[in-house]
Enzyme design. Structure first.
Site, mmCIF file in Angstrom:
data_model
loop_
_atom_site.group_PDB
_atom_site.id
_atom_site.type_symbol
_atom_site.label_atom_id
_atom_site.label_comp_id
_atom_site.label_asym_id
_atom_site.label_seq_id
_atom_site.Cartn_x
_atom_site.Cartn_y
_atom_site.Cartn_z
ATOM 1 N N ARG A 23 -7.458 25.267 69.130
ATOM 2 C CA ARG A 23 -7.815 26.259 68.116
ATOM 3 C C ARG A 23 -9.172 26.832 68.470
ATOM 4 O O ARG A 23 -10.175 26.142 68.394
ATOM 5 C CB ARG A 23 -7.859 25.604 66.725
ATOM 6 C CG ARG A 23 -8.030 26.578 65.574
ATOM 7 C CD ARG A 23 -8.021 25.853 64.237
ATOM 8 N NE ARG A 23 -6.750 25.201 63.976
ATOM 9 C CZ ARG A 23 -5.699 25.818 63.432
ATOM 10 N NH1 ARG A 23 -5.786 27.066 63.073
ATOM 11 N NH2 ARG A 23 -4.567 25.174 63.242
ATOM 12 N N ARG B 213 -2.666 27.790 74.201
ATOM 13 C CA ARG B 213 -1.764 26.656 74.000
ATOM 14 C C ARG B 213 -0.681 26.617 75.075
ATOM 15 O O ARG B 213 -0.164 25.549 75.408
ATOM 16 C CB ARG B 213 -1.142 26.712 72.607
ATOM 17 C CG ARG B 213 -2.194 26.505 71.523
ATOM 18 C CD ARG B 213 -1.624 26.695 70.144
ATOM 19 N NE ARG B 213 -2.692 26.663 69.138
ATOM 20 C CZ ARG B 213 -2.540 27.111 67.896
ATOM 21 N NH1 ARG B 213 -1.368 27.611 67.512
ATOM 22 N NH2 ARG B 213 -3.539 27.052 67.059
ATOM 23 N N SER C 13 4.702 33.612 67.173
ATOM 24 C CA SER C 13 5.239 33.852 65.847
ATOM 25 C C SER C 13 6.008 35.150 65.957
ATOM 26 O O SER C 13 5.457 36.153 66.392
ATOM 27 C CB SER C 13 4.086 34.031 64.856
ATOM 28 O OG SER C 13 4.153 33.067 63.847
ATOM 29 N N GLU D 255 2.275 25.699 68.334
ATOM 30 C CA GLU D 255 2.754 27.058 68.075
ATOM 31 C C GLU D 255 2.151 28.014 69.105
ATOM 32 O O GLU D 255 0.943 28.160 69.197
ATOM 33 C CB GLU D 255 2.339 27.481 66.667
ATOM 34 C CG GLU D 255 2.763 28.886 66.331
ATOM 35 C CD GLU D 255 2.077 29.407 65.069
ATOM 36 O OE1 GLU D 255 1.688 28.588 64.214
ATOM 37 O OE2 GLU D 255 1.931 30.631 64.963
ATOM 38 N N ARG E 272 -10.651 35.358 65.942
ATOM 39 C CA ARG E 272 -10.410 34.826 64.597
ATOM 40 C C ARG E 272 -11.467 33.788 64.262
ATOM 41 O O ARG E 272 -11.733 32.890 65.051
ATOM 42 C CB ARG E 272 -9.027 34.171 64.525
ATOM 43 C CG ARG E 272 -7.914 35.152 64.830
ATOM 44 C CD ARG E 272 -6.550 34.506 64.777
ATOM 45 N NE ARG E 272 -5.529 35.470 65.186
ATOM 46 C CZ ARG E 272 -4.236 35.219 65.239
ATOM 47 N NH1 ARG E 272 -3.779 34.008 64.914
ATOM 48 N NH2 ARG E 272 -3.387 36.151 65.619
#
Length: 428
Positions: free
Chosen positions: A281, A395, A356, A353, A266
């Site tokens: 990130r 993470r 999801s 996070e 990404r």
RNA sequence: GGAGGGUUGGCAGAACGGCUAAUGCACCGGUCUUGAAAACCGGCGGGCGCAAGCCCAUCAGGGUUCGAAUCCCUGGCCCUCCGCCA
């Protein structure tokens, strides 16, 4: 993609539900545009169908009469003109259909009635598990510990690919691989998923099927291999959900559940300057993904179970986490309802996070044309697709390091990982 | 990279440029039967419509034609062979 028919039948309902995401001006305009183009489309269909009916019957007549040796020049002349008009109207029709498609492809899914209105601040913590560890020293961030223990080398990653491409070294590399193997094993053995290994580059059609195209792609978040018209996968959800694109599944095959490892790429185009340190990130990361195909009436319950499967990972690792129901404004483009799993990271002092878990309802299935026959002889219906990270690595690694840290700077490895990692503790 | 073959309904598989996609299997409904099987009858791609019916649909997109599954062009995918390569 939303259902054109339901937009036409009850536009106010669709508008109302899209408002939960905020930005009513944009979505209202989209619905207006669709209604307008669809009215035009229906008008054109009515007009062109009459001409086509005429063409078909005359063509048949031409054939008949020619066989009887009759001269039909007058009919052929007339039909030449009719064919021209049909061609023109068909072009108009295609244009209005393309217009509808264009708007619908950019219109997000309608949130579930249980989704709160508002943005990130309106997310709801549904439950918490575990409790943050208590330290008798100041807990340190993972970038310090990771470097000190020789697990991660951000410099070397940056040297070969630029920032945001971490390199894992020695026991860190082993831990990365261990987490992937262990998670795959867990979901296969305990939750009954079928392990699959998809391609890591996908076509535009695949990106469209799951909803990354056009928005995610055009916002510059996807890495593209222009020469081949392919994209690096931003998540295994894309290739795996598209396994069944343009298929009509036997009802008795459902539910289908896949677990897949993939690297994820990404560009994080909209996140400049955010979370730039450490592993919070990055442009490339590893993830184990759970993907499900369900009967519509099962999908609500399936979302709860699916979320539980992702939670199981964090529980087994002993990481404190919370489950958050996303508000409309925080909801992904294609999702109807999403729970985020956030793990506590004491070093950076934040909830991160790591998963999801979403129910897409028939939104992706309609885009990707994935249907099933509910019963023998019944008409095909769209399946419901769901997926959850189970879970994302960086993470989780951050949380493992920061939660497992000891006063002497070493990091304790959770019990379940020890046979995979081959050590109980990382130390200098 | 080169050459050739293929692509039709859930599946298999036909279709001299015309009579508007045959047939089989599977599936659904019905008749028959105590029940089932068999047999027989009907249905079995999508859209619009109360209906009659009309339109669309043979991998995708263009073109030729009064008319295209069929002819031409471009592209995708699958298979075979050659070359190169891990």
């Amino acid at each position: 993609m939303l259902d054109l028919r339901s937009i036409r039948q009850d536009p106010e309902e669709v508008r109302e539900r899209l408002r939960v995401r905020g930005d009513p001006a944009e979505t209202d305009a989209a619905i207006d545009r669709v209604l307008e183009l669809n009215a035009e489309r229906r008008r054109l269909i009515a007009e062109v169908d009459v001409l086509k009916a005429r063409r078909n019957s005359v063509s048949e007549e031409v054939g008949d009469r020619k066989r009887h040796g009759e001269v039909v020049d007058d009919l052929i002349l007339e039909m030449r003109e009719v064919a021209e008009r049909i061609k023109g109207l068909d072009a108009d029709l295609r244009a209005s259909e393309a217009g509808i498609e264009d708007v619908l492809l950019r219109t997000p899914n309608t949130p579930d009635p249980g989704v709160p209105t508002g943005g990130e601040a309106d997310n709801v913590v549904v439950r918490e598990w575990g409790s943050p560890p208590v330290f008798d020293f100041q807990p340190r961030p993972h970038w310090e510990l990771g470097e000190e223990l020789g697990l991660v080398d951000l410099e070397v990653g940056a040297k070969v690919a630029g920032s945001g491409f971490p390199a894992f070294i020695g026991p860190g590399a082993r831990l990365r691989r261990a987490l992937i193997d262990w998670m795959l094993d867990l979901h296969v053995r305990e939750h009954g998923y079928t392990e699959v290994s998809p391609p890591f580059l996908v076509t535009q059609a695949a990106m469209k099927g799951t909803g990354q195209y056009p928005k995610f792609v055009q916002e510059g978040d996807a890495y593209e291999v222009k020469e081949d018209g392919l994209y690096l996968v931003p998540t295994a959800e894309v290739p795996v959900t598209n396994f069944h694109r343009e298929e009509l599944l036997d009802g008795h095959r459902l539910p289908i559940s896949y677990v897949a490892y993939s690297p994820c790429f990404r560009r994080e185009a909209g996140a400049a300057g955010k979370d730039t340190r450490g592993l919070l990130r990055v442009h490339q990361f590893d993830k184990v993904e759970l993907v499900r195909f369900e009967r519509p009436e099962e999908s609500d319950a399936a979302l709860e179970r699916l979320t539980g499967h992702a939670e199981r990972v964090l529980q087994a690792l002993g990481l404190p986490y919370r489950v958050v129901l996303l508000a409309g404004g925080d909801l992904g483009f294609a999702s109807r309802k999403t729970y985020d799993l956030e793990v506590w990271a004491p070093g950076v002092g934040r909830w991160l996070e790591v998963s999801s878990s979403s129910n897409y309802w028939d939104f992706q299935a309609r885009r990707a044309d994935i249907r099933f026959r509910p019963a023998p002889g019944a008409k095909p219906e769209f399946v419901h697709t769901l997926n959850a990270s189970g879970v994302a690595l960086p993470r989780t690694l951050v949380a493992l390091i920061e939660n497992g840290q000891q006063a002497d700077g070493s990091v304790v490895v959770p019990e379940v990982l020890r046979q995979y990692v081959g050590t109980e503790r990382f130390k200098r």
